[in-house]
Design a protein around this motif. Sequence first.
Motif, short mmCIF file in Angstrom:
data_model
loop_
_atom_site.label_atom_id
_atom_site.label_comp_id
_atom_site.label_asym_id
_atom_site.label_seq_id
_atom_site.Cartn_x
_atom_site.Cartn_y
_atom_site.Cartn_z
N GLU A 109 0.85 -1.19 0.00
CA GLU A 109 0.00 0.00 0.00
C GLU A 109 0.89 1.25 0.00
O GLU A 109 1.81 1.36 0.81
CB GLU A 109 -0.90 -0.01 1.23
N ASP A 111 1.23 5.58 -0.08
CA ASP A 111 0.64 6.90 0.17
C ASP A 111 1.41 7.94 -0.64
O ASP A 111 2.65 7.89 -0.69
CB ASP A 111 0.74 7.27 1.65
N THR A 120 -3.61 10.47 -1.20
CA THR A 120 -4.34 9.39 -1.85
C THR A 120 -3.52 8.11 -1.76
O THR A 120 -2.38 8.12 -1.30
CB THR A 120 -4.64 9.74 -3.33
N LYS A 121 -4.10 7.01 -2.20
CA LYS A 121 -3.44 5.71 -2.09
C LYS A 121 -3.42 4.99 -3.44
O LYS A 121 -4.29 5.20 -4.29
CB LYS A 121 -4.15 4.82 -1.07
N LYS A 122 -2.44 4.13 -3.60
CA LYS A 122 -2.41 3.17 -4.70
C LYS A 122 -1.85 1.87 -4.14
O LYS A 122 -1.23 1.84 -3.07
CB LYS A 122 -1.56 3.68 -5.87
N ASP A 139 -5.54 1.44 -8.48
CA ASP A 139 -5.73 2.82 -8.03
C ASP A 139 -6.39 2.82 -6.65
O ASP A 139 -6.58 1.77 -6.03
CB ASP A 139 -6.53 3.62 -9.05
N LYS A 140 -6.75 4.00 -6.16
CA LYS A 140 -7.32 4.12 -4.81
C LYS A 140 -8.63 3.37 -4.66
O LYS A 140 -9.02 2.97 -3.57
CB LYS A 140 -7.51 5.59 -4.45
N ASP A 141 -9.35 3.17 -5.77
CA ASP A 141 -10.62 2.43 -5.75
C ASP A 141 -10.43 0.95 -6.06
O ASP A 141 -11.41 0.24 -6.30
CB ASP A 141 -11.60 3.05 -6.76
#
Length: 594
Positions: A109, A111, A120-122, A139-141
């Motif tokens: 993960e 940041d 946001t995250k990936k 992606d973040k989703d």
Amino acid sequence: MAFDAGLLWAITRELNLKLGEDNGFGSSRIDKILMPEKDEIHLLLHVGRENVRLVISASSNNPRIHITDTTKENPVTPPTFCMLLRKHLLSGKISCIRQLGFERVCELEFDFRNELGDLTKKYLVHEIMGKHSNIILLDKDRKILGAIRTNDLSLSTKRPLIPGIKYELPPKQEKLDPTCLEKEHFLKVFENSDPTALCEKVITSNFLGISPLVSREIVYQTTRDCTSLVKDVEYELLWQNFSRVFSLLKEGKITPTLIYRQETPDTPFEYTFIDIKQYENKGIVTHPDTVSEVIDTFFTTRDKNERIKQRSQDIFHLLLKSQSRLLKKVELQEGELLESETMDFCRKCGDLISQEMYRIKRGDKTLVATDYTQEGYPEVVVELDDRLSPSQNAQRYYKKYNRKKNAHIEITKQIAEAKEELKYIDAVLDSLSRATTEADLDELREELSMWGYGKRDKKKLKTAEKKKKIKPLKAISPSGLEVYIGKNNLQNDYITTKLSSKNDWWFHVKNFAGSHVLLKTAGEEPPSEDFTFAASLAAMHSSSKGENIAVDYTLIKHVKKPPSSKPGFVTYSTYWTAYVTPDKKELEKAIIKN
């Protein structure tokens, strides 16, 4: 040995403690993303004051994740997936590394802040599943941005891997999770199993993520016999050993383990996260400090050898094809040579016909004549062509003699040339067996194409030109002198004809293919241990094996390269021969890494 879920549990925990946001230094920041192989990425991370290289490999043979100190050559043009990772992950920070369930799937993960400055995250998902191994960017989703191996609906209706689609985990196996297993469920499995089945097989077939090695160890701890049948095992004791393994795993009390065979103490053949007793005195069990060290040690040599072997197949097949063609050619020519050796009999027949011409009449089919040149004056039967005159019959045999004489000279020359070419192919095969990088293979391809073996690949040659030329191996002798070792024939020529001075010493294994070794003297007489050192290097970098290997050595002024000869071919005179047994481990320590 498989990279099982237990080992992945151990390595993800270790990596998370070192690289995650709770490591005491803050999150690990990504400085570089490299992709030296089409299915392997390297993340160069900055952790506190330390730089760390994290390897994530989706190789079908050696999928893994670990920290390493080993660097690899990178392609001149980065692959598309590497560019995608750089676009989305560079300057990001690792916040967490976790295993998804007790499956061979882990997730990194990240940041970072987007263009608007929002956090946001990936995610980077690593699936370790043999030939189906993969690395997938989300992606973040948790929608797929890209993957090393993609498919579409036509190939997989259950789990397509294409950009824009929500990521789904691989289908679950119908097995019990050993990390949250109740005793009654465990006992029930064995009560319902075939009494004559191997206990080890029952464990691997019914419980998730357990390798055969760990399964055998659990059985061994129970019965002191890895091959015990279900009917011969006490279920209660088996459960105690089984549950202890996974209790220690969940508590983080792991024992990084590498196992070597007695006959091959340099190459590990098993690795795991628990101590192993089942090999007793038949194996050498070691315990490195970290799980990363275990994985890195096990896979680095194996992975490198396999990849070089795969990439050198074109050269290998080309050389074997040429070798086979030459061997057949020599066999046929040696048969023709035997046939041509009857030339003296043809000349004798012509002489006998000339000698007895007064007795021969047109229409005679044979001539019985006395050979006065042989002891005892034997009679010789000469076949005649009844359509020709005696003079024409004599001329027919003289023509046969001249034809066979010329053929004998030419065939002898061609056989010698073919045997020299076979020696050259043996030398290139020896160089190929010791090639360690893509640059080594490119040099061999270039050398072979120069001499008419295969066609030049313009794309590969342009790429090779852009790469930095790999220098010959360099070592430092016991007294501090420089020693150079050619890794192929082009490098052999370079160190022998370009790098050397007339008072330097030259070494080469006797009567075998091998590297040229040059001991630079700096104008001084080297001590005896330097001669032994250089001779040992020549023996180690050759096709000769065993003990007391003969190595010729001489001053470079006595070494000559004939004009227009193939790469690596030289002649030498006024030489001496040393007999050495190389200590590979000690010699490798003296070689300076490029």
